[in-house]
Design a protein around this motif. Sequence first.
Motif, PDB file in Angstrom:
ATOM      1  N   SER A 149     -18.488  49.218  12.340  1.00  7.11           N
ATOM      2  CA  SER A 149     -18.308  47.812  11.964  1.00  7.11           C
ATOM      3  C   SER A 149     -17.106  47.653  11.027  1.00  7.11           C
ATOM      4  O   SER A 149     -16.354  46.678  11.139  1.00  7.11           O
ATOM      5  CB  SER A 149     -19.573  47.269  11.308  1.00  7.11           C
ATOM      6  N   ARG A 152     -13.977  47.855  13.104  1.00  6.61           N
ATOM      7  CA  ARG A 152     -13.747  46.616  13.851  1.00  6.61           C
ATOM      8  C   ARG A 152     -13.151  45.535  12.960  1.00  6.61           C
ATOM      9  O   ARG A 152     -12.296  44.757  13.393  1.00  6.61           O
ATOM     10  CB  ARG A 152     -15.054  46.124  14.475  1.00  6.61           C
ATOM     11  N   ARG A 153     -13.602  45.458  11.711  1.00  3.45           N
ATOM     12  CA  ARG A 153     -13.048  44.464  10.788  1.00  3.45           C
ATOM     13  C   ARG A 153     -11.570  44.745  10.524  1.00  3.45           C
ATOM     14  O   ARG A 153     -10.760  43.804  10.480  1.00  3.45           O
ATOM     15  CB  ARG A 153     -13.835  44.459   9.475  1.00  3.45           C
TER      16      ARG A 153
END
Length: 311
Positions: A149, A152-153
């Motif tokens: 995650s 992805r950011r």
Amino acid sequence: MVAIGNFDGVHLGHRAVIEESRRIARALGAPLAVLTFEPHPRQVLAAPEEPFRLTPFRVKARHLDALGVEFLYVARFDRAFAAREPASFVSDVVAAGIGARHVVVGHDFAFGRGRAGTVALLTEVGGSLGVGVTSIEAAGTGTTIHSASRARRLLADGEVAGLPEVLGRYWEIDGHVIAGDRRGRTIGFPTANLRCAGILHPARGVYALWARPDGDEHWYPAVANLGRRPTFDKTEDLLEVHIFDYAADLYGRRLRAAFADRVRPERRFDGIEALKAQIADDCDTARTILARLPAPDADESAAQPRRQASS
């Protein structure tokens, strides 16, 4: 010896799981194997509207191979598989299907119907079947946890320079080179073009990157525009890679593009001459960036782990 997980991104947290698996495999005199799931469970259960996978299967398999994984077991993930009772997953897939003597998972590993299976249940059921279980705590630096995650950011913000801190390597796109408008050749900057539709990619802009055509042993410094080419009123996202001092025809070949840093956001120009001047500046900037950064490992194996199917 089997490491179990999705391993999307094969980031440093995943590497900690693989490293512990390797240590145990050596102690047991067993091969190092991975059990993963395809398609990614999120694609089946959540049906996300936007692409989210950091590593499509081909890329994931290559990175696992580079980490020394000898066998790659792939469980076909569908709603029937997701509906398995947790104990059935352990007994039928892990113990009977693969014949694992020991498994390693992340501390938050969840499995089975409604993700009801926990590490504690895996340990209990596995123990009754002669399967040892090791769980690995979250890996990170300071207060930052290595996670898909977070990667992805960073991608969404175009901050590709921060991805090696999470992944342990550059993030890359891998695809077949397609024919474009061939406009780059006419202005002195020929490009190899990769489609980006349907795959996760960084924010639109110009990037310094390393490029490696399939079959080549070396990575080459390059600059690329990722976006819709607003100067020419295009609407499809495309990665246009200009490899410095490289003349071979790449049409139809696979190309890997490893992103090193962002040069600037994408923008519209008033005409061809203004665009050419900016591209020249972008090339200089990209060369400067790449001159202080290492190329990806050139000796990464092209072989894939031996793949085994698991129901």
